[in-house]
Design an enzyme around this catalytic site. Structure first.
Site, short mmCIF file in Angstrom:
data_model
loop_
_atom_site.label_atom_id
_atom_site.label_comp_id
_atom_site.label_asym_id
_atom_site.label_seq_id
_atom_site.Cartn_x
_atom_site.Cartn_y
_atom_site.Cartn_z
N MET A 30 50.90 38.25 37.18
CA MET A 30 50.30 38.01 35.87
C MET A 30 51.25 38.54 34.78
O MET A 30 50.84 38.80 33.65
CB MET A 30 48.93 38.69 35.78
CG MET A 30 47.95 38.13 36.81
SD MET A 30 46.22 38.32 36.39
CE MET A 30 46.06 40.09 36.33
N HIS A 37 56.88 44.67 41.10
CA HIS A 37 57.13 43.22 41.08
C HIS A 37 58.59 42.93 41.41
O HIS A 37 58.90 41.96 42.12
CB HIS A 37 56.82 42.63 39.70
CG HIS A 37 55.40 42.75 39.28
ND1 HIS A 37 54.99 43.54 38.22
CD2 HIS A 37 54.27 42.17 39.75
CE1 HIS A 37 53.69 43.44 38.07
NE2 HIS A 37 53.22 42.63 38.98
N LYS A 149 49.69 47.38 47.24
CA LYS A 149 48.79 48.13 46.36
C LYS A 149 47.45 47.40 46.25
O LYS A 149 46.40 48.02 46.22
CB LYS A 149 49.38 48.34 44.97
CG LYS A 149 48.47 49.27 44.15
CD LYS A 149 49.09 49.68 42.86
CE LYS A 149 48.91 48.65 41.80
NZ LYS A 149 47.50 48.38 41.44
N ARG A 187 48.68 48.03 34.60
CA ARG A 187 47.62 48.71 33.83
C ARG A 187 47.95 50.17 33.52
O ARG A 187 47.26 50.79 32.72
CB ARG A 187 46.27 48.60 34.56
CG ARG A 187 45.72 47.18 34.54
CD ARG A 187 44.29 47.11 35.05
NE ARG A 187 43.68 45.83 34.77
CZ ARG A 187 43.58 44.81 35.63
NH1 ARG A 187 44.07 44.92 36.85
NH2 ARG A 187 42.99 43.67 35.28
#
Ligand code: PAF
Length: 278
Positions: A30, A37, A149, A187
């Site tokens: 996202m 990533h 995760k 986040r």
């Protein structure tokens, strides 16, 4: 590196590459990329002739009260990471292309999506399974890379590809942590310095649980209680000890074991886990 924003153009590119005998690795994201990533991207580039990074903040996996609008969108920085980690294509479809008017088809993976995050966020895995199916149908990858995760997400995607006969290998990559142990997450950017310091109790309590298991503890209830006790600095959503493949709760520690936790540090919901063979 090419940026593609429609499924038709994405599929045309993939058909062309497949006809040339090239293998394609997909890293679905996202955006708001971090080192976790990047590690998936590097694995996709290493393991395939070509790597595709998808960036799409998927509205169907957020409930109305969740952080869809607030979710960080950092396309330029993400493009630089994509380029540096060997992406041939960024696939970044628009929401109106992914979910046109009267969109009405969803993928529901039963059983493995119950409990844990599926319990706290009942809409979540329907949205994830649906969007990942759509990404697979556009990118036509040979392999797709996901981070441990989101261990339950990995289990859901693996089950979905198996059940729906999708000819795609799902590669689960280890959690990437900050030097102080905090699991990397887009986040984490929401956390104040004080919340971030409190959030360290998640990884700390998981590492303590691993030490207890290594020291011989085999009772799931004792371990869950121990992990909960270590999480006094945050508001616990769940602490579960489950089978790493089926996500079913375990009484005794044996086989592939996942200790999975979710908690709120202020308004930010964080997840973390450890997985191991006993
Ligand atoms: O893990 C994520 O970032 C998302 O859930 C995914 C797999 C890209 C689907 O939107």
């Amino acid at each position: 590196m090419t940026i593609i924003d429609t499924p038709e153009a994405m599929r045309a590119w993939s058909f062309e590459q497949r006809a040339l005998g090239k293998t394609i690795g997909l890293v679905p994201t996202m955006g708001a990329l971090h080192e976790g990533h990047a590690s998936l991207m590097r694995a996709a580039s290493r393991g395939n002739d070509l790597a595709v990074l998808s960036i799409f903040v998927n509205p169907t996996q957020f409930a109305p009260h969740e952080d869809f609008n607030q979710y960080p969108r950092t396309f330029d920085a993400d493009s630089r990471i994509a380029e540096a980690t060997g992406a041939s294509v960024i696939y970044a479809p628009r929401a109106s292309t992914m979910y046109p008017e009267r969109y009405s088809t969803y993928v529901i993976v039963e059983d493995v999506s119950q409990g844990l995050c599926g319990g706290s966020r009942p809409h979540f895995f329907r949205g994830v399974a649906t969007v990942v199916t759509k990404l697979f149908n556009a990118v036509l990858p040979h392999r797709a890379y996901f981070g441990q995760k989101d261990a339950q997400q990995c289990a859901v995607i693996k089950r979905m590809t198996r059940d729906l006969d999708m000819d795609i290998e799902i590669v689960e990559m280890p959690i990437v942590r900050e030097p102080d142990g905090l699991a990397m997450s887009s986040r984490n950017a929401y956390l104040s310095a004080e919340e971030r310091a409190r959030a360290l109790c998640l990884s700390r309590s998981l590492f303590e649980a691993r030490e207890s298991i290594e020291a011989g503890e085999r009772d799931a209830h004792t371990l869950v209680a121990q992990v909960r006790a270590g999480m006094a600095d945050v508001q616990v959503d769940y602490v579960e000890l489950v089978d790493g493949e089926t996500m079913q709760p375990l009484e005794r520690i044996a086989g592939t074991v996942l200790v999975a936790i979710a908690a709120w540090a202020g308004k930010t919901r964080l997840i973390d886990n450890i997985k191991f063979e006993v």
